[in-house]
Design a protein around this motif. Structure first.
Motif, mmCIF file in Angstrom:
data_model
loop_
_atom_site.group_PDB
_atom_site.id
_atom_site.type_symbol
_atom_site.label_atom_id
_atom_site.label_comp_id
_atom_site.label_asym_id
_atom_site.label_seq_id
_atom_site.Cartn_x
_atom_site.Cartn_y
_atom_site.Cartn_z
ATOM 1 N N GLN A 180 -7.218 16.138 -42.136
ATOM 2 C CA GLN A 180 -6.350 16.379 -43.234
ATOM 3 C C GLN A 180 -4.973 15.661 -42.913
ATOM 4 O OE1 GLN A 180 -6.275 17.726 -46.031
ATOM 5 N NE2 GLN A 180 -4.237 17.810 -46.354
ATOM 6 N N LEU A 181 -5.076 15.363 -41.662
ATOM 7 C CA LEU A 181 -3.573 14.679 -41.556
ATOM 8 C C LEU A 181 -3.864 12.918 -41.937
ATOM 9 C CD1 LEU A 181 -2.214 15.902 -38.147
ATOM 10 C CD2 LEU A 181 -1.126 16.274 -40.485
ATOM 11 N N ARG A 182 -4.947 12.650 -42.055
ATOM 12 C CA ARG A 182 -5.336 11.185 -42.462
ATOM 13 C C ARG A 182 -5.468 11.237 -43.940
ATOM 14 N NH1 ARG A 182 -9.193 11.355 -38.207
ATOM 15 N NH2 ARG A 182 -10.748 12.117 -39.505
ATOM 16 N N ALA A 189 2.693 15.763 -49.206
ATOM 17 C CA ALA A 189 2.874 14.454 -48.736
ATOM 18 C C ALA A 189 4.276 14.017 -49.190
ATOM 19 C CB ALA A 189 2.050 13.208 -49.583
ATOM 20 N N ARG A 190 4.853 14.670 -50.294
ATOM 21 C CA ARG A 190 6.134 14.535 -50.839
ATOM 22 C C ARG A 190 7.032 15.138 -49.964
ATOM 23 N NH1 ARG A 190 3.115 16.581 -55.526
ATOM 24 N NH2 ARG A 190 2.833 14.861 -57.096
ATOM 25 N N ARG A 191 6.763 15.964 -49.166
ATOM 26 C CA ARG A 191 7.885 16.624 -48.318
ATOM 27 C C ARG A 191 8.209 15.790 -46.787
ATOM 28 N NH1 ARG A 191 4.510 20.997 -49.319
ATOM 29 N NH2 ARG A 191 4.195 21.361 -47.092
ATOM 30 N N ASP A 200 6.712 8.243 -44.614
ATOM 31 C CA ASP A 200 5.750 7.546 -44.104
ATOM 32 C C ASP A 200 5.487 7.334 -42.632
ATOM 33 O OD1 ASP A 200 5.503 6.825 -46.792
ATOM 34 O OD2 ASP A 200 6.035 4.748 -46.636
ATOM 35 N N GLY A 201 6.484 7.416 -41.913
ATOM 36 C CA GLY A 201 6.561 7.268 -40.364
ATOM 37 C C GLY A 201 5.935 8.418 -39.745
ATOM 38 N N PHE A 202 6.171 9.628 -40.570
ATOM 39 C CA PHE A 202 5.522 10.776 -39.725
ATOM 40 C C PHE A 202 3.850 10.779 -40.091
ATOM 41 C CE2 PHE A 202 3.087 14.843 -40.899
ATOM 42 C CZ PHE A 202 3.677 15.262 -39.536
ATOM 43 N N CYS A 203 3.750 10.260 -41.128
ATOM 44 C CA CYS A 203 2.022 10.159 -41.552
ATOM 45 C C CYS A 203 1.421 9.162 -40.413
ATOM 46 C CB CYS A 203 1.823 9.774 -42.957
ATOM 47 S SG CYS A 203 2.188 10.766 -44.281
ATOM 48 N N ARG A 204 1.770 8.219 -40.169
ATOM 49 C CA ARG A 204 1.319 7.242 -39.345
ATOM 50 C C ARG A 204 1.417 7.656 -37.860
ATOM 51 N NH1 ARG A 204 4.404 3.877 -42.595
ATOM 52 N NH2 ARG A 204 6.102 3.534 -41.428
ATOM 53 N N ARG A 205 2.636 8.233 -37.558
ATOM 54 C CA ARG A 205 2.775 8.944 -36.177
ATOM 55 C C ARG A 205 1.703 10.082 -35.929
ATOM 56 N NH1 ARG A 205 3.007 8.091 -31.076
ATOM 57 N NH2 ARG A 205 4.124 9.638 -29.902
#
Length: 353
Positions: A266-268, A304-306, A309-314
């Motif tokens: 889900q995080l991906r 994703a709106r909340r 980008d950095g959080f998603c990659r991390r």
């Protein structure tokens, strides 16, 4: 793209549906495989009802296990004439044909090339996966020319919604498209699971119109749906809510490695959603990229709106590290997950961009 291949029309499947519906003659050999067991079982039953008169199953219907089956015994059975019926039906379950020795393969090929017109053979893959071997060209060619290869994959969301509504209608109930999409999300969209949950919801609902509350009261969510709650809590930086949901999964004796895999997936998807948004595209693009249905895709886009980008990659990096730690047995698996959730929640709270 792999997703496009999955959604392509299965011509053999469509032909089988048409032949059964219109009463056309059925073929001599079928290969049934694919993850949607409900459809595999349903269409095998329809073939049996079509070919075998009631009361004559003992003489004309033969169910065989693939283990220890020989091509000789199958040939003898296929050549046996039907009794008080036009055709016989032979169903062979989970036969690993590609592992037969050369003599057995040649005998099987000879059978398929000259299968009696009065015999219908169904090679049925249930617990075993159908795995063709590209190096055995002669065997592959006979499957190509003499056997209808019917793949029963997961159905499209549109088809599932219509199917769910038909089943609710049989119980004199109704659910709108959005609620049907929600039920697909809760059950991960497998028809076998959906059939049972539809029965439960229809029995529980007091009114004719099904509500979300009816579904929430009796449907047991699939792991993928439950980890949505975890990822949403993480996106909000709410470690306590994520931990409570994690503890619920522990109480259900869900394996930590499965939980980690579902959270990572889900995080991906959140990362994919962020990428899609940055490219100026929307929910439909995410669905095409990942194969997600509309309800979970909408939830993912909102989450994703909340976040940045950095959080998603991390987040993806932290999941990979947790996977390595868990598989290396460096720590208790449950503790690895709890540490992961704490780290993810901290990343979300810090506003990583």
């Amino acid at each position: 793209m792999a997703y496009a291949k999955k959604t392509a029309k299965n011509e053999a499947y469509q032909k089988l549906k048409t032949d059964l519906k219109e009463g056309n003659p059925l073929g001599n050999a079928y290969l049934f495989y694919g993850e949607e067991s409900y459809l595999r079982e349903y269409y095998l039953g329809e073939i049996r009802k079509t070919l075998i008169p009631a009361g004559f199953e003992e003489f004309n219907y033969h169910a065989l296990e693939g283990k220890d089956l020989t091509a000789q015994s199958l040939t003898e059975m296929a050549e046996a004439m039907p009794m008080m019926a036009e055709r016989t039906l032979i169903v062979v379950t989970d036969w690993d044909i590609y592992k037969l020795n050369e003599d057995q393969r040649e005998r099987f090929i000879a059978l398929l090339e000259d299968l009696p017109e009065y015999c219908c053979l169904v090679l049925y893959y249930d617990t075993a996966e159908w795995k063709p071997n590209g190096t055995m060209r002669k065997l592959n060619e006979v499957f190509q020319t003499k056997c209808e290869r019917v793949e029963f994959g997961k159905q499209s969301e549109r088809d599932l919604v219509a199917w769910i509504q038909r089943h609710f209608k049989a119980h004199e109930k109704w659910a709108d498209d959005r609620l049907c999409q929600y039920l697909i999300f809760l059950t991960d969209g497998t028809m076998t699971t959906l059939a049972g949950e539809i029965e439960k919801v229809a029995s529980y609902a007091k009114g004719q119109e099904i509500t979300k509350g009816d579904m929430d009261a009796v449907v047991i969510p699939a792991l993928s749906a439950q980890t949505f709650d975890i990822s949403n809590a993480i996106a909000d930086g709410n470690y306590d809510a994520a931990l409570r949901k994690l503890q619920d999964l522990y109480a259900m004796q869900t394996e930590p490695i499965l939980i980690l895999g579902a959270i990572g997936s889900q995080l991906r998807r959140l990362l994919y959603a962020k990428t899609v948004m940055n490219a100026g595209q929307g929910q439909q693009a995410l669905m095409e990229l990942t194969g997600m249905k509309s309800y979970p895709a909408g939830l993912t886009m909102n989450a994703a709106r909340r976040i940045g980008d950095g959080f998603c990659r991390r987040a993806v990096e932290l999941c990979l590290q947790a996977d390595r730690d868990m598989k290396a047995s460096r720590d208790d698996p449950e503790r690895v997950l709890e540490v992961l959730l704490a780290a993810l929640a901290q990343e979300a709270r810090s506003g990583t961009r």
